[in-house]
Design an enzyme around this catalytic site. Structure first.
Site, PDB file in Angstrom:
ATOM      1  N   LYS A 286       1.064  -1.350   0.038  1.00 12.56           N
ATOM      2  CA  LYS A 286       0.312   0.039   0.024  1.00 12.56           C
ATOM      3  C   LYS A 286       0.920   0.996   0.268  1.00 12.56           C
ATOM      4  O   LYS A 286       0.224   2.251  -0.015  1.00 12.56           O
ATOM      5  CB  LYS A 286      -1.411  -0.111   1.380  1.00 12.56           C
ATOM      6  CG  LYS A 286      -1.798  -1.549   1.248  1.00 12.56           C
ATOM      7  CD  LYS A 286      -2.376  -1.973  -0.128  1.00 12.56           C
ATOM      8  CE  LYS A 286      -4.398  -0.379  -0.139  1.00 12.56           C
ATOM      9  NZ  LYS A 286      -4.740  -0.799  -1.016  1.00 12.56           N
TER      10      LYS A 286
HETATM   11  C1  LIG Z   1      -6.942  -1.720   2.157  1.00 10.64           C
HETATM   12  C2  LIG Z   1      -5.899  -1.714   2.893  1.00 10.64           C
HETATM   13  N1  LIG Z   1      -5.084  -2.868   2.649  1.00 10.64           N
HETATM   14  C3  LIG Z   1      -5.839  -3.846   1.689  1.00 10.64           C
HETATM   15  C4  LIG Z   1      -4.613  -4.996   2.080  1.00 10.64           C
HETATM   16  C5  LIG Z   1      -4.499  -6.203   0.819  1.00 10.64           C
HETATM   17  C6  LIG Z   1      -5.787  -5.577  -0.230  1.00 10.64           C
HETATM   18  O1  LIG Z   1      -4.674  -5.363  -1.319  1.00 10.64           O
HETATM   19  P1  LIG Z   1      -6.145  -4.082  -1.978  1.00 10.64           P
HETATM   20  O2  LIG Z   1      -5.039  -3.513  -3.483  1.00 10.64           O
HETATM   21  O3  LIG Z   1      -6.670  -3.041  -1.644  1.00 10.64           O
HETATM   22  O4  LIG Z   1      -7.396  -5.183  -2.804  1.00 10.64           O
HETATM   23  C7  LIG Z   1      -4.071  -6.982   1.310  1.00 10.64           C
HETATM   24  N2  LIG Z   1      -2.856  -7.650   2.439  1.00 10.64           N
HETATM   25  C8  LIG Z   1      -3.376  -6.235   2.861  1.00 10.64           C
HETATM   26  C9  LIG Z   1      -2.246  -6.877   4.180  1.00 10.64           C
HETATM   27  C10 LIG Z   1      -3.866  -5.332   3.012  1.00 10.64           C
HETATM   28  O5  LIG Z   1      -3.496  -4.469   4.298  1.00 10.64           O
HETATM   29  C11 LIG Z   1      -5.216  -0.349   3.633  1.00 10.64           C
HETATM   30  O6  LIG Z   1      -4.290  -0.828   3.727  1.00 10.64           O
HETATM   31  O7  LIG Z   1      -6.481   0.108   3.461  1.00 10.64           O
END
Ligand SMILES: C=C(NCc1c(COP(=O)(O)O)cnc(C)c1O)C(=O)O
Length: 390
Positions: free
Chosen positions: A99
């Site tokens: 992220k």
């Molecule tokens: C949406 C958020 N995180 C997504 C996330 C994801 C998924 O990523 P996305 O690109 O949001 O689909 C997978 N694993 C972890 C540990 C994550 O933190 C956030 O940190 O607000």
């Protein structure tokens, strides 16, 4: 070496440039970077070696078959599967997760549009990692930062956010996405009350998937030299899998995009996959009770549902067997890769995204006591005789 007797210190370099300093390996980071934000991206990709062996998977390194029990769900025993699992270690970004990429991109875009100016306050609803990425960027750039995060998320994320100078507002985990008490509505209320504040909004912001379309996907393509058959990633906002998936399909239309959604979430298609009675799950970052705008489900070829216990065991196995210090949703992604493995043909390469790292979960799934407290430690379906199927 006796520190108290420095004169005894006898080691000395045997040459100005030791042969161990392979200068060809110094990547473009040998130059001084303007700030830590420019160290985001270019994460390593690592072949899995020991896990494929233990699941009867022939992989590009070992080229040998291991007839051992296969795992998880109704797989045939003694399957010999030919996949080449390769992990993209996104936890090696400077803020600790995938992220970081969208945080930096959303801020850059907002600055370019004049939406974000010196003295502004960034407010963001997040499960933590996007918040950490934004707080890290805010610390470097001098913005104030308020992170709104459900109580479910780990204390480790809270401590990291606080260390980066962010203010943190917690919301009830059980609050629905559109509830006035939820993290999204709470962020909106704060934004109305705080002058010069901006919600970049990862759930609708095109900078989220575009960060992966423009950057992560291109890195993966180049690192794999165009040899990719499957991409497996967990879905939270869906930005990662949508951005990477769209780009990879443009580069090679036959690539299959596999999304991972926890039991209890409703992102998966077809809807019948989402019939679990579960309301709560422990894995952090993936799954939602609404469909984020940035999630492009047209890009996804198949959804795989996973549960907490097997995901945490898979993460612990990535750590223990492959030395990859990853988080819980990384285990969900590994699981999905193993669950599709039986349908793959000879030497197909599967890329698995490992989104964050062990740092966020030291008192959670990394702890045996925590795993025991949730009855995850000795999952009956994972034990055969007196040893794990893993
Ligand atoms: C949406 C958020 N995180 C997504 C996330 C994801 C998924 O990523 P996305 O690109 O949001 O689909 C997978 N694993 C972890 C540990 C994550 O933190 C956030 O940190 O607000």
């Amino acid at each position: 070496l006796r520190p108290d007797k420095p004169s005894q210190c006898t080691w000395k370099p045997n040459a100005l440039h030791s042969p161990h300093t392979d200068r060809s390996k110094l990547n473009d980071r040998k130059k001084v970077l303007p700030d830590i934000l420019h160290a985001i991206g270019q994460t390593p990709m690592v072949r899995l070696n020991n896990i494929p062996k233990s699941f009867g998977i022939k992989c590009e390194i070992c080229k040998c078959n291991f007839t051992k029990y296969f795992l998880v769900g109704n797989f045939d025993m003694n399957l010999i599967i030919n996949i080449i699992p390769v992990a993209k270690c996104e936890y090696m970004n400077p803020g600790g997760s995938v992220k970081d990429r969208i945080a930096f991109r959303m801020i850059q875009d907002a600055e370019e549009k004049g939406l974000l100016k010196p003295g502004c306050t960034i407010i963001e609803p997040t499960s933590g990692n996007t918040g950490i990425g934004l707080a890290m960027a805010a610390a470097v750039k001098g913005y104030k930062c308020i992170i709104v995060m459900p109580e479910k998320m780990s204390n480790e994320k809270v401590y990291t956010l606080r260390s980066l100078g962010a203010e943190i507002v917690r919301t009830p985990t059980e609050a629905a996405w559109n509830s006035p008490e939820g993290h999204i509505a709470t962020s909106q209320k704060l934004q109305k009350d705080i002058p010069d504040s901006v919600i970049l909004d990862q759930y609708t912001n095109t900078g989220n998937p575009l960060a992966h379309y423009d950057q992560t996907a291109v890195e993966i393509w180049e690192q794999c030299e165009g040899k990719i058959d499957y991409l497996v990633a967990g879905a939270g906002t869906g930005g990662t899998i949508s951005g990477i998936g769209r780009k990879l399909k443009e580069l090679s239309p036959n690539i299959k995009i596999i999304a991972v959604d926890p039991e209890g979430s409703i992102l998966a298609e077809p809807p019948e996959l989402n019939n679990s009675p579960l309301q709560y799950y422990d894995v952090e970052g993936i799954g939602y009770d609404f469909i984020p705008t940035v999630l492009d489900r047209k890009v996804i070829d198949k959804w795989i549902k996973t549960t907490d216990g097997e995901s945490f065991h898979a993460s612990r196995k990535l750590i223990r067997d492959e030395g990859l210090l990853c988080g819980g949703s990384s285990g969900s992604a590994l699981l999905a890769a193993l669950k599709i493995a039986k349908n793959l043909s000879q030497d197909q390469r599967v890329v698995i995204i490992l989104p964050d790292g062990i740092r966020n979960y030291m008192t959670k799934f990394i702890s045996d006591a925590w795993m025991e407290s949730r009855n995850f430690l000795n999952l009956p379906q994972l034990i055969k005789g007196n040893e794990w199927w893993w």
